[in-house]
Design a protein around this motif. Structure first.
Motif, PDB file in Angstrom:
ATOM      1  N   TYR A 376     -11.932  -3.070 -15.415  1.00 36.15           N
ATOM      2  CA  TYR A 376     -12.280  -2.503 -16.715  1.00 36.15           C
ATOM      3  C   TYR A 376     -11.558  -3.210 -17.870  1.00 36.15           C
ATOM      4  CZ  TYR A 376     -14.648   1.202 -14.201  1.00 36.15           C
ATOM      5  OH  TYR A 376     -15.509   1.912 -13.385  1.00 36.15           O
ATOM      6  N   SER A 377     -10.951  -4.340 -17.582  1.00 37.11           N
ATOM      7  CA  SER A 377     -10.334  -5.192 -18.609  1.00 37.11           C
ATOM      8  C   SER A 377      -9.282  -4.443 -19.440  1.00 37.11           C
ATOM      9  CB  SER A 377     -11.425  -5.765 -19.540  1.00 37.11           C
ATOM     10  OG  SER A 377     -12.369  -6.506 -18.790  1.00 37.11           O
ATOM     11  N   PHE A 378      -8.425  -3.697 -18.768  1.00 33.53           N
ATOM     12  CA  PHE A 378      -7.338  -3.008 -19.462  1.00 33.53           C
ATOM     13  C   PHE A 378      -6.283  -4.022 -19.915  1.00 33.53           C
ATOM     14  CE2 PHE A 378      -7.854   1.185 -16.891  1.00 33.53           C
ATOM     15  CZ  PHE A 378      -8.964   1.507 -17.650  1.00 33.53           C
ATOM     16  N   THR A 379      -5.705  -3.780 -21.076  1.00 34.81           N
ATOM     17  CA  THR A 379      -4.527  -4.543 -21.492  1.00 34.81           C
ATOM     18  C   THR A 379      -3.323  -4.026 -20.698  1.00 34.81           C
ATOM     19  OG1 THR A 379      -3.915  -2.994 -23.244  1.00 34.81           O
ATOM     20  CG2 THR A 379      -5.488  -4.764 -23.805  1.00 34.81           C
ATOM     21  N   ASP A 380      -2.183  -4.719 -20.798  1.00 31.70           N
ATOM     22  CA  ASP A 380      -0.987  -4.282 -20.077  1.00 31.70           C
ATOM     23  C   ASP A 380      -0.556  -2.890 -20.517  1.00 31.70           C
ATOM     24  OD1 ASP A 380      -0.937  -6.652 -18.716  1.00 31.70           O
ATOM     25  OD2 ASP A 380       0.585  -7.608 -20.007  1.00 31.70           O
ATOM     26  N   ARG A 381      -0.655  -2.635 -21.811  1.00 23.08           N
ATOM     27  CA  ARG A 381      -0.259  -1.327 -22.328  1.00 23.08           C
ATOM     28  C   ARG A 381      -1.240  -0.241 -21.891  1.00 23.08           C
ATOM     29  NH1 ARG A 381       4.661   0.568 -23.449  1.00 23.08           N
ATOM     30  NH2 ARG A 381       4.911   1.434 -25.524  1.00 23.08           N
ATOM     31  N   GLU A 382      -2.527  -0.555 -21.880  1.00 25.99           N
ATOM     32  CA  GLU A 382      -3.531   0.404 -21.421  1.00 25.99           C
ATOM     33  C   GLU A 382      -3.353   0.706 -19.939  1.00 25.99           C
ATOM     34  OE1 GLU A 382      -7.124  -0.805 -24.576  1.00 25.99           O
ATOM     35  OE2 GLU A 382      -7.122  -1.550 -22.503  1.00 25.99           O
ATOM     36  N   ILE A 396       0.141  14.738 -23.027  1.00 26.91           N
ATOM     37  CA  ILE A 396       0.070  13.543 -23.871  1.00 26.91           C
ATOM     38  C   ILE A 396       1.383  13.318 -24.611  1.00 26.91           C
ATOM     39  CG2 ILE A 396      -1.070  12.520 -25.881  1.00 26.91           C
ATOM     40  CD1 ILE A 396      -2.752  12.417 -23.379  1.00 26.91           C
ATOM     41  N   GLN A 397       1.981  14.407 -25.086  1.00 28.08           N
ATOM     42  CA  GLN A 397       3.237  14.296 -25.822  1.00 28.08           C
ATOM     43  C   GLN A 397       4.352  13.738 -24.928  1.00 28.08           C
ATOM     44  OE1 GLN A 397       3.917  14.848 -29.168  1.00 28.08           O
ATOM     45  NE2 GLN A 397       5.876  13.912 -28.587  1.00 28.08           N
ATOM     46  N   VAL A 398       4.424  14.240 -23.684  1.00 29.59           N
ATOM     47  CA  VAL A 398       5.465  13.781 -22.753  1.00 29.59           C
ATOM     48  C   VAL A 398       5.250  12.320 -22.387  1.00 29.59           C
ATOM     49  CG1 VAL A 398       6.426  14.082 -20.440  1.00 29.59           C
ATOM     50  CG2 VAL A 398       5.877  16.092 -21.833  1.00 29.59           C
ATOM     51  N   ILE A 399       3.991  11.939 -22.136  1.00 32.51           N
ATOM     52  CA  ILE A 399       3.689  10.542 -21.805  1.00 32.51           C
ATOM     53  C   ILE A 399       4.086   9.628 -22.958  1.00 32.51           C
ATOM     54  CG2 ILE A 399       1.822   8.890 -21.337  1.00 32.51           C
ATOM     55  CD1 ILE A 399       0.376  11.086 -19.832  1.00 32.51           C
ATOM     56  N   ILE A 403       6.875   6.460 -22.646  1.00 30.59           N
ATOM     57  CA  ILE A 403       6.617   5.030 -22.871  1.00 30.59           C
ATOM     58  C   ILE A 403       6.997   4.604 -24.288  1.00 30.59           C
ATOM     59  CG2 ILE A 403       4.786   5.018 -21.141  1.00 30.59           C
ATOM     60  CD1 ILE A 403       2.737   4.984 -23.360  1.00 30.59           C
ATOM     61  N   TYR A 404       7.672   5.515 -25.007  1.00 35.35           N
ATOM     62  CA  TYR A 404       8.256   5.194 -26.316  1.00 35.35           C
ATOM     63  C   TYR A 404       7.208   4.787 -27.364  1.00 35.35           C
ATOM     64  CZ  TYR A 404      12.373   5.031 -23.336  1.00 35.35           C
ATOM     65  OH  TYR A 404      13.343   5.342 -22.413  1.00 35.35           O
ATOM     66  N   VAL A 405       6.157   5.584 -27.494  1.00 35.95           N
ATOM     67  CA  VAL A 405       5.187   5.395 -28.567  1.00 35.95           C
ATOM     68  C   VAL A 405       4.928   6.746 -29.206  1.00 35.95           C
ATOM     69  CG1 VAL A 405       4.074   3.427 -27.435  1.00 35.95           C
ATOM     70  CG2 VAL A 405       3.180   5.735 -27.052  1.00 35.95           C
ATOM     71  N   SER A 406       4.314   6.737 -30.384  1.00 37.51           N
ATOM     72  CA  SER A 406       3.981   7.992 -31.043  1.00 37.51           C
ATOM     73  C   SER A 406       2.777   8.621 -30.356  1.00 37.51           C
ATOM     74  CB  SER A 406       3.674   7.750 -32.519  1.00 37.51           C
ATOM     75  OG  SER A 406       2.482   6.986 -32.649  1.00 37.51           O
ATOM     76  N   LYS A 407       2.603   9.902 -30.565  1.00 37.55           N
ATOM     77  CA  LYS A 407       1.472  10.603 -29.972  1.00 37.55           C
ATOM     78  C   LYS A 407       0.150  10.029 -30.486  1.00 37.55           C
ATOM     79  CE  LYS A 407      -0.480  15.234 -29.324  1.00 37.55           C
ATOM     80  NZ  LYS A 407      -0.333  16.677 -29.648  1.00 37.55           N
ATOM     81  N   ARG A 408       0.093   9.688 -31.760  1.00 35.23           N
ATOM     82  CA  ARG A 408      -1.132   9.137 -32.343  1.00 35.23           C
ATOM     83  C   ARG A 408      -1.465   7.771 -31.733  1.00 35.23           C
ATOM     84  NH1 ARG A 408      -1.825   9.351 -38.745  1.00 35.23           N
ATOM     85  NH2 ARG A 408      -1.795  11.557 -38.116  1.00 35.23           N
ATOM     86  N   THR A 409      -0.431   6.942 -31.539  1.00 32.52           N
ATOM     87  CA  THR A 409      -0.661   5.629 -30.910  1.00 32.52           C
ATOM     88  C   THR A 409      -1.170   5.793 -29.487  1.00 32.52           C
ATOM     89  OG1 THR A 409       1.084   4.620 -32.242  1.00 32.52           O
ATOM     90  CG2 THR A 409       0.427   3.455 -30.236  1.00 32.52           C
TER      91      THR A 409
END
Length: 435
Positions: A376-382, A396-399, A403-409
């Protein structure tokens, strides 16, 4: 882990010293084991608190637990020392369970698990040794323990974002629970042996005949250090059998102490074997914890089982050590030794088979994830986000925190994954992945 080892053993030593000044030897040993029992409750209580307390309140809860514990250390030595000690060790149990769980989560691989445990144990014992030899006033001892506890709490708060993936398959969970139960029985039986040794040594210390905090404790630190490297040989395949051999030494030690042999010889054997045992039960439970559904329960289970067993058998052990019936003591020791022998073999066979299966499944899972991501051609982050979505039950908030990103990201990554796979929900994603 090293700091907690120093804190726990240092507080236990401090507590016993204070009690020995106001109560009898037997009462001191009983109180010590009650304190260990209280700490076991704390070890078992932590997983429940960790799941009930919301993430945003966990750090403040840790800080509050630390502050209450520091107050408890300061108040030791008052007329309520016994009660304060029980409450203090309850909180230390909670903190200790958190320490072992976070330490396990921080390790990306189990390859050097035993030696990490051994090194941390060595550092903890050496810190206690230095403290016992350089500090001779109660005020400075309590201050040092309080400062150590504060530093430990800060470290726990700083590293609280680490997490691990949980298992999902019922069959896998059943096997892991079986190994865990066998290990609990084995550690409980071994504790009966080592608690007998510990209480014999504590009786001598409480009576003022010898200070057990002096140089012989170096053997305890060294044995813990050496055991970590020995246990890690062949990926801990022979850890159970090695520990069984050490049990032979402990049996000899009990015989020496019981039949009025040279106390120093018995003490040396006790420290050499006790270091191996401490590293064994911590390593063994941390090794299987990441495969358990409730990993935070099992990562600190070694200390919980050891301390609880020691508390339960305290009175019978004291009666055994005080009796003149050498025949009864020998029979009991032999029965325990035979039981340990049988369970040790069962544990080694089941554990090795279980770990081998888990290793194969982990490799297969990584290959499956790699192929799915390429399809499915995921990027490394995906791919990282996708792995969290299908392998954990975290929100979603815990994930996002993991992985140290904002909830919106994170939500943007999730939307991209849904678009590429053609699904509209997390359940649909999981079903697609498990086809």
């Amino acid at each position: 882990m090293g700091l907690f080892t120093f804190l726990f053993l240092g507080t236990e030593y401090f507590y016993v010293d204070l009690l020995s000044c106001i109560v009898s030897q037997d009462a001191t040993v009983i109180a010590q084991n009650y304190a260990l029992g209280a700490s076991s409750i704390g070890f078992l209580l932590y997983p429940l608190l960790n799941r009930l307390i919301k993430n945003r309140f966990k750090n403040s809860s840790l800080l509050l637990t630390g502050l209450v514990s520091i107050i408890g250390i300061v108040l030791l030595g008052t007329e309520y020392t016994f009660i304060i000690g029980l409450v203090l060790f309850l909180f230390l149990g909670i903190i200790g369970s958190c320490v072992y769980h976070q330490s396990m989560c921080m390790l990306e691989t189990d390859q050097y698990l035993a030696r990490i445990v051994g090194i941390s144990y060595f550092l903890g014992i050496m810190l206690q040794f230095i403290s016992n030899n350089l500090i001779h006033t109660e005020l400075i001892q309590s201050m040092l323990l309080g400062i150590s506890l504060f530093i430990l709490i800060i470290l726990l708060i700083k590293n609280s974002s680490f997490s691990i993936q949980m298992i999902k398959e019922d069959k896998q969970e059943k096997k892991s629970n079986t190994v865990g139960i066998i290990l609990i029985i084995l550690v409980a039986l071994m504790t009966c042996m080592f608690s007998t040794l510990d209480n014999a040594v504590t009786l001598v210390h409480a009576g003022g005949d010898m200070d057990i905090g002096q140089w012989p404790r170096i053997f305890l630190a060294l044995s813990g250090l050496v055991s970590g490297f020995i246990f890690d040989l062949q990926n801990r395949r022979y850890m159970g059998i090695t520990m069984y051999c050490i049990m032979v030494l402990s049996t000899i030690c009990i015989a020496i102490l019981k039949f009025a042999g040279p106390f120093m010889l018995g003490l040396m054997i006790f420290y050499l074997s006790a270091g191996f045992f401490a590293v064994f039960f911590v390593t063994a439970f941390m090794e299987i914890a990441r495969y358990m559904k409730i990993s935070e329960l099992w990562s600190g289970m070694g200390r919980a089982v050891n301390n609880l067993t020691a508390a339960i058998i305290a009175s019978p052990v004291l009666a055994l050590l005080s009796s003149d019936s050498n025949l009864s003591a020998i029979i009991l020791i032999l029965v325990l030794f035979v039981a340990v022998s049988i369970v040790s073999v069962i544990y080694t066979v089941w554990k090795n088979d279980f770990i081998k299966q888990q290793t194969i499944e982990v490799i297969d899972e990584k290959e499956k994830l790699r192929k799915f991501s390429e399809l499915y051609s995921f990027t490394d982050r995906e791919t990282e986000v996708f792995e969290q979505l299908v392998n954990t039950e975290d929100s979603i908030q815990v994930i996002a925190e993991n992985i140290y990103v904002s909830k919106r990201t994170l939500e943007r990554y999730v939307s991209a994954i849904y678009e590429k796979t053609g699904v509209k929900s997390r359940i649909g994603l999981l079903n697609l992945y498990n086809k």
